[in-house]
Write a protein that holds these residues in place. Structure first.
Motif, short mmCIF file in Angstrom:
data_model
loop_
_atom_site.label_atom_id
_atom_site.label_comp_id
_atom_site.label_asym_id
_atom_site.label_seq_id
_atom_site.Cartn_x
_atom_site.Cartn_y
_atom_site.Cartn_z
N ILE A 18 0.85 -1.20 0.00
CA ILE A 18 0.00 0.00 0.00
C ILE A 18 0.88 1.24 0.00
O ILE A 18 0.64 2.18 -0.75
CB ILE A 18 -0.99 -0.02 1.19
CG1 ILE A 18 -2.06 -1.09 0.96
CG2 ILE A 18 -1.62 1.35 1.39
CD1 ILE A 18 -2.95 -1.34 2.16
N ARG A 19 1.90 1.24 0.83
CA ARG A 19 2.85 2.36 0.88
C ARG A 19 3.56 2.52 -0.46
O ARG A 19 3.63 3.61 -1.01
CB ARG A 19 3.87 2.14 2.00
CG ARG A 19 4.85 3.30 2.16
CD ARG A 19 6.09 2.94 2.96
NE ARG A 19 6.86 1.93 2.23
CZ ARG A 19 7.24 0.76 2.73
NH1 ARG A 19 6.94 0.43 3.97
NH2 ARG A 19 7.94 -0.08 2.01
N ASP A 20 4.06 1.43 -1.01
CA ASP A 20 4.82 1.50 -2.26
C ASP A 20 3.98 1.92 -3.46
O ASP A 20 4.50 2.51 -4.41
CB ASP A 20 5.47 0.14 -2.57
CG ASP A 20 6.54 -0.25 -1.56
OD1 ASP A 20 6.98 0.62 -0.75
OD2 ASP A 20 6.92 -1.43 -1.55
N THR A 26 -4.79 4.95 -4.57
CA THR A 26 -5.12 5.10 -3.16
C THR A 26 -5.46 3.74 -2.54
O THR A 26 -5.72 2.77 -3.26
CB THR A 26 -6.33 6.03 -2.98
OG1 THR A 26 -7.49 5.37 -3.53
CG2 THR A 26 -6.12 7.38 -3.63
N GLN A 27 -5.48 3.74 -1.24
CA GLN A 27 -5.88 2.54 -0.52
C GLN A 27 -7.31 2.16 -0.88
O GLN A 27 -7.63 0.97 -1.02
CB GLN A 27 -5.73 2.80 0.98
CG GLN A 27 -5.94 1.60 1.84
CD GLN A 27 -5.51 1.86 3.28
OE1 GLN A 27 -4.36 2.18 3.53
NE2 GLN A 27 -6.44 1.72 4.20
N ALA A 28 -8.17 3.14 -1.07
CA ALA A 28 -9.56 2.87 -1.46
C ALA A 28 -9.61 2.24 -2.85
O ALA A 28 -10.43 1.33 -3.08
CB ALA A 28 -10.36 4.17 -1.43
N ALA A 31 -8.59 -1.37 -2.46
CA ALA A 31 -9.70 -2.13 -1.87
C ALA A 31 -10.76 -2.44 -2.92
O ALA A 31 -11.25 -3.57 -3.01
CB ALA A 31 -10.32 -1.35 -0.72
N SER A 32 -11.09 -1.46 -3.73
CA SER A 32 -12.08 -1.65 -4.78
C SER A 32 -11.62 -2.68 -5.80
O SER A 32 -12.37 -3.57 -6.20
CB SER A 32 -12.38 -0.31 -5.47
OG SER A 32 -13.29 -0.49 -6.52
N GLU A 33 -10.36 -2.57 -6.23
CA GLU A 33 -9.81 -3.53 -7.20
C GLU A 33 -9.81 -4.95 -6.64
O GLU A 33 -9.96 -5.92 -7.38
CB GLU A 33 -8.38 -3.15 -7.58
CG GLU A 33 -8.27 -1.93 -8.46
CD GLU A 33 -6.82 -1.55 -8.72
OE1 GLU A 33 -5.92 -2.42 -8.67
OE2 GLU A 33 -6.57 -0.35 -8.98
N ALA A 34 -9.63 -5.06 -5.33
CA ALA A 34 -9.60 -6.37 -4.67
C ALA A 34 -11.00 -6.91 -4.42
O ALA A 34 -11.14 -8.06 -4.00
CB ALA A 34 -8.82 -6.28 -3.37
N LYS A 40 -12.04 0.45 4.36
CA LYS A 40 -11.44 0.20 5.67
C LYS A 40 -10.87 -1.21 5.78
O LYS A 40 -10.02 -1.47 6.63
CB LYS A 40 -12.46 0.43 6.79
CG LYS A 40 -12.78 1.87 7.03
CD LYS A 40 -13.71 2.00 8.22
CE LYS A 40 -14.04 3.46 8.45
NZ LYS A 40 -14.90 3.63 9.61
N MET A 41 -11.35 -2.12 4.93
CA MET A 41 -10.85 -3.48 4.98
C MET A 41 -9.34 -3.51 4.76
O MET A 41 -8.63 -4.31 5.38
CB MET A 41 -11.57 -4.36 3.96
CG MET A 41 -11.19 -5.81 4.06
SD MET A 41 -11.61 -6.48 5.69
CE MET A 41 -11.34 -8.19 5.41
#
Length: 132
Positions: A18-20, A26-28, A31-34, A40-41
């Motif tokens: 996530i950092r890299d 974005t983290q969101a 999450a959506s792609e996953a 928040k997951m």
């Protein structure tokens, strides 16, 4: 709220990826792609509050841009523990990453497909490549 999976290799990998990837998504978005309905997951996974659902490994690996076999090995260990993971891999074999399959192909080519045994000398040479 406790984070029972905080010290797992899976949680560390997710946090690192996530950092890299933060410069391009974005983290969101991850999450959506996953396939997670709630962004928040990803926080729960990287902080070790939740373990990775095994059925999400392929999509999560793609979203995190990591090899799915590698993530599956980590997630399996996180999900069922080292002893059960060992039993599963003894029966079904260890998932090999694309990079590991490349090493195996090169080993077979270099040995003319002779099925070379791993000797103490070859083990030492290989470990030397990685500085161990």
């Amino acid at each position: 709220m406790t984070n029972p999976y905080a010290n797992t290799a899976t949680a560390r990998l997710i946090a690192d990826r996530i950092r890299d990837l933060s410069h391009k998504k974005t983290q969101a978005e991850i999450a959506s792609e996953a396939g997670f309905g709630n962004a928040k997951m990803m926080t729960f996974l990287k902080n070790g509050r939740n373990k990775v659902p095994l059925d999400r490994v392929p999509s999560l690996a793609k979203a995190l841009e990591v090899d799915p076999a590698y993530l599956m090995r980590l997630a399996l260990d996180q999900a069922v523990g080292a002893t059960a993971t060992k039993a599963i891999t003894e029966i079904f074999g260890t998932p090999a990453t694309e990079n590991e399959r490349g090493w195996l192909a090169e080993l077979r080519d270099a040995s003319d497909n002779t099925d070379p045994r791993l000797t103490a000398r070859s083990r030492a040479t290989l470990r030397g490549i990685f500085g161990k």
